[in-house]
Write an enzyme that holds these catalytic residues in place. Structure first.
Site, PDB file in Angstrom:
ATOM      1  N   HIS A  75       3.867   1.593   2.465  1.00 16.96           N
ATOM      2  CA  HIS A  75       5.044   0.808   2.064  1.00 16.96           C
ATOM      3  C   HIS A  75       5.777   1.510   0.916  1.00 16.96           C
ATOM      4  O   HIS A  75       7.002   1.612   0.909  1.00 16.96           O
ATOM      5  CB  HIS A  75       4.642  -0.575   1.532  1.00 16.96           C
ATOM      6  CG  HIS A  75       3.815  -1.412   2.475  1.00 16.96           C
ATOM      7  ND1 HIS A  75       2.689  -2.076   2.063  1.00 16.96           N
ATOM      8  CD2 HIS A  75       3.978  -1.696   3.778  1.00 16.96           C
ATOM      9  CE1 HIS A  75       2.197  -2.752   3.092  1.00 16.96           C
ATOM     10  NE2 HIS A  75       2.944  -2.547   4.145  1.00 16.96           N
ATOM     11  N   CYS A  93     -10.303  -4.839  22.738  1.00 16.31           N
ATOM     12  CA  CYS A  93      -9.085  -4.263  22.173  1.00 16.31           C
ATOM     13  C   CYS A  93      -9.360  -2.834  21.718  1.00 16.31           C
ATOM     14  O   CYS A  93     -10.331  -2.592  21.009  1.00 16.31           O
ATOM     15  CB  CYS A  93      -8.613  -5.102  20.976  1.00 16.31           C
ATOM     16  SG  CYS A  93      -7.381  -4.250  19.970  1.00 16.31           S
ATOM     17  N   HIS A 145       0.840  -1.201   0.000  1.00 19.80           N
ATOM     18  CA  HIS A 145       0.000   0.000   0.000  1.00 19.80           C
ATOM     19  C   HIS A 145       0.877   1.254   0.000  1.00 19.80           C
ATOM     20  O   HIS A 145       2.100   1.173  -0.053  1.00 19.80           O
ATOM     21  CB  HIS A 145      -1.001  -0.029   1.154  1.00 19.80           C
ATOM     22  CG  HIS A 145      -0.375  -0.080   2.521  1.00 19.80           C
ATOM     23  ND1 HIS A 145       0.461   0.897   3.004  1.00 19.80           N
ATOM     24  CD2 HIS A 145      -0.457  -1.016   3.504  1.00 19.80           C
ATOM     25  CE1 HIS A 145       0.851   0.597   4.219  1.00 19.80           C
ATOM     26  NE2 HIS A 145       0.316  -0.583   4.543  1.00 19.80           N
ATOM     27  N   LYS A 195     -12.019   9.967  -7.720  1.00 20.02           N
ATOM     28  CA  LYS A 195     -11.801  10.698  -8.958  1.00 20.02           C
ATOM     29  C   LYS A 195     -13.113  11.327  -9.380  1.00 20.02           C
ATOM     30  O   LYS A 195     -13.343  12.496  -9.172  1.00 20.02           O
ATOM     31  CB  LYS A 195     -11.203   9.779 -10.011  1.00 20.02           C
ATOM     32  CG  LYS A 195      -9.764   9.386  -9.612  1.00 20.02           C
ATOM     33  CD  LYS A 195      -9.198   8.282 -10.431  1.00 20.02           C
ATOM     34  CE  LYS A 195      -8.762   8.729 -11.798  1.00 20.02           C
ATOM     35  NZ  LYS A 195      -8.344   7.607 -12.631  1.00 20.02           N
ATOM     36  N   LYS A 242     -11.112  12.537  -0.747  1.00 15.01           N
ATOM     37  CA  LYS A 242     -10.342  13.329  -1.719  1.00 15.01           C
ATOM     38  C   LYS A 242      -9.678  12.432  -2.757  1.00 15.01           C
ATOM     39  O   LYS A 242      -9.309  12.902  -3.810  1.00 15.01           O
ATOM     40  CB  LYS A 242      -9.287  14.157  -0.990  1.00 15.01           C
ATOM     41  CG  LYS A 242      -9.865  15.331  -0.248  1.00 15.01           C
ATOM     42  CD  LYS A 242      -8.764  16.184   0.340  1.00 15.01           C
ATOM     43  CE  LYS A 242      -8.925  16.282   1.852  1.00 15.01           C
ATOM     44  NZ  LYS A 242      -7.684  16.624   2.526  1.00 15.01           N
ATOM     45  N   HIS A 285      -9.143  -2.847  17.716  1.00 13.92           N
ATOM     46  CA  HIS A 285     -10.097  -3.647  16.931  1.00 13.92           C
ATOM     47  C   HIS A 285     -11.501  -3.651  17.504  1.00 13.92           C
ATOM     48  O   HIS A 285     -12.435  -4.080  16.838  1.00 13.92           O
ATOM     49  CB  HIS A 285      -9.582  -5.085  16.810  1.00 13.92           C
ATOM     50  CG  HIS A 285      -8.326  -5.175  16.016  1.00 13.92           C
ATOM     51  ND1 HIS A 285      -7.072  -5.143  16.593  1.00 13.92           N
ATOM     52  CD2 HIS A 285      -8.129  -5.258  14.680  1.00 13.92           C
ATOM     53  CE1 HIS A 285      -6.149  -5.213  15.645  1.00 13.92           C
ATOM     54  NE2 HIS A 285      -6.753  -5.277  14.479  1.00 13.92           N
ATOM     55  N   CYS A 292      -4.763  -9.479  22.334  1.00 10.05           N
ATOM     56  CA  CYS A 292      -5.561  -9.363  21.110  1.00 10.05           C
ATOM     57  C   CYS A 292      -4.822 -10.095  19.992  1.00 10.05           C
ATOM     58  O   CYS A 292      -3.675  -9.759  19.668  1.00 10.05           O
ATOM     59  CB  CYS A 292      -5.779  -7.899  20.713  1.00 10.05           C
ATOM     60  SG  CYS A 292      -6.552  -7.750  19.076  1.00 10.05           S
ATOM     61  N   CYS A 306      -3.929  -7.867  16.924  1.00 12.55           N
ATOM     62  CA  CYS A 306      -2.785  -6.983  17.177  1.00 12.55           C
ATOM     63  C   CYS A 306      -1.501  -7.776  17.415  1.00 12.55           C
ATOM     64  O   CYS A 306      -0.418  -7.212  17.329  1.00 12.55           O
ATOM     65  CB  CYS A 306      -3.009  -6.135  18.420  1.00 12.55           C
ATOM     66  SG  CYS A 306      -4.282  -4.900  18.269  1.00 12.55           S
TER      67      CYS A 306
HETATM   68 ZN    ZN Z   1      -6.425  -5.593  18.435  1.00  9.91          ZN
END
Ligand code: ZN
Length: 505
Positions: A26, A148, A23, A302, A299, A151, A131, A134
């Site tokens: 990265h 959590c 993504h 498109k 935003k 989450h 969790c 996590c």
């Molecule tokens: Zn979690």
């Protein structure tokens, strides 16, 4: 191995967890690390850029179970998506490490054993709310209605025998080390964050799990596998030979820069150097900590209102357009907002209107007024000073890991050259010495720009280089010798070609 003459420069990206596809976050860190590595190659340095994937852990085991495949099959299906993404973005990593490789397991075991032998890993009991998503424990105060906090799902009470790394013993050693290396973190304000955290007191952390099987077993107790930090962070040394090739490791460590996002600074700047100190290994020379580059919600839509993955915009804007935007638009270290409007606006102003327009108008005038052959520059051109300033300022900014400032400095020479053309109006001149002088100067400025901008725009600068009649690869050139004013040769055919950066709406 023979390493001599050239200075060395090494850099790493974090290794990316393969529970999701690549993504924007990265891509952002990886593009910055790549551009900095490319700059250092232009300096003639012996560069090593490392990236890779983090492939162990409970989430991977669970995702594999859900998909009905083995964990190895699962990670084998995701890791290539990262390699493909980096190929697409023209990332020039020298090594790609996967934590499921044998060379990694060997080095991780050696690191664990070294810390265990030093007495810094000990068995203890861990009890707490855990969790699974996590892969983390929470203290009761952190839970929200028993769930959590990230989450909002119920946590599980877990009591287990773990091995712990005694991080609490490293407070004074870390603070002393940072006091002795005050410039090791860029931007500098992040150093205060790190030392401030250390001063609040460090907690020992768990390094193993008995319940988990998808991981590397502890060398002294194979009923446990190591877990998260000793597996993931260790990639930085296992990739360069720790545990498998001592000569390579000694030649390549410590690394010059770990590139990372601010969310993992604690693990990289506190846990990691403490682990290394325990094992008798020198900490890294530097860390370059980026802010978050966030995609701006609606935003990003498109026209249809669908939020798109920014990486999908590479088709629209081109790889160089995408790289340029993320490098130029956000000061490295600060948070940035990735918007479709911002991407288009940057592309049109800096690439279409400035660089693209400069290359096109030079080719047009050389074709009409100089018979298509590029004239040579004058040594006392007023652009020579602008070029020297651009080279110096661009170099200083790349050196301090400030890509946006480096590109601003390079674009200063583009703007000076466009202004020089507008002041002289060579398109209104008759063919002859006067127009040749102006166009030789403009070609020489453009030649220098293509070298300076190459780390950000590797493909389009090489294409400009070719269109102005130059041969060879820019990546074989050197900042310094090849960016001195006055080297554009005589007798070269200049061609216009299709627009490099067609304007976008
Ligand atoms: Zn979690």
């Amino acid at each position: 191995m023979t390493h001599y003459a050239a200075n060395k420069f090494s850099a790493t990206t974090p290794i990316y967890y393969v529970n999701a596809k690549p993504h924007l976050g990265h891509a952002y860190t990886t593009i910055v690390a790549d551009a900095v590595a490319r700059w250092h190659r232009l300096l003639g340095e012996d560069v090593h850029l490392l990236t890779g994937t983090d492939e162990h852990g409970l989430k991977i085991q669970q995702a594999a179970d859900a998909a009905g495949v083995s964990p190895q099959q699962f990670v084998d299906s995701i890791a290539p998506k990262f390699e493909q993404a980096w190929e697409r973005l023209n990332i020039t990593h020298d090594d790609f490490i996967r934590t499921t490789e044998p060379r990694h397991a060997v080095g991780v075991k050696k690191l664990l054993q070294a810390c265990y032998d030093a007495g810094d890993i000990e068995s203890d009991f861990y009890r707490g709310q855990y969790c699974v998503a996590c892969e983390a424990y929470f203290i009761d105060d952190e839970l929200v209605n028993g769930n959590c906090p990230i989450h909002n799902t119920p946590t599980t009470f877990v009591e287990e025998e773990n091995y712990f790394f005694r991080l609490s013993r490293f407070e004074e050693r870390l603070l002393k080390w940072y006091a002795d290396h005050p410039n090791c973190i860029t931007p500098g304000f992040r150093l205060n964050e790190v030392t401030g955290f250390i001063k609040t007191g460090l907690q020992d952390f768990s390094i193993s799990r008995k319940t988990l099987t998808w991981g590397i077993p502890l060398p002294w107790d194979e009923s446990h596998v190591t877990y998260v930090w000793f597996d993931a962070l260790a990639n930085y040394i296992t990739a360069v030979g720790y545990g498998t090739d001592d000569a390579a490791f000694n030649a390549n460590w410590p690394v010059d820069f770990h590139f990372l996002g601010k969310d993992i600074i604690r693990f990289h700047c506190v846990y990691w150097p403490a682990m290394l100190m325990s094992a008798g290994i020198e900490p890294p020379k530097g860390w370059a900590v980026g802010g978050w580059l966030l995609a701006g919600g609606e935003k990003m839509s498109k026209t249809t209102g669908n939020v798109v993955n920014p990486l999908d915009l590479i088709d629209d804007i081109g790889v160089d357009g995408f790289r340029y935007y993320v490098l130029a638009d956000t000061v490295y270290g600060n948070d940035g907002d990735f918007t479709y409007e911002g991407l288009i606006s940057r592309y049109n102003s800096d690439l279409a209107n400035n660089l693209g327009n400069l290359a096109a108008r030079i080719a047009t005038v050389v074709e009409k007024k100089c018979g298509g052959i590029g004239p040579t520059p004058s040594l006392n051109s007023i652009l020579a000073a602008a070029a020297a300033t651009a080279v110096a300022d661009t170099s200083a900014a790349w050196h301090s890991v400030q890509p946006s400032r480096a590109l601003e400095a390079t674009w200063g020479l583009i703007k000076a050259t466009n202004a020089y053309l507008e002041n002289n109006e060579p398109w209104k001149m008759e063919p002859g010495e006067a127009v040749d002088t102006v166009m030789g100067d403009a070609l020489e400025a453009l030649r220098i720009v293509t070298i300076l901008a190459n780390p950000a725009l590797p493909t389009s600068t090489q294409e400009i280089w070719r269109r102005i009649g130059l041969t060879g690869e820019i990546t074989d050139l050197r900042i310094g010798a090849d960016t001195q004013w006055g080297q554009y040769p005589s007798g070269r055919q200049v061609v216009k070609g299709e627009p490099l950066f067609p304007r976008k709406k």
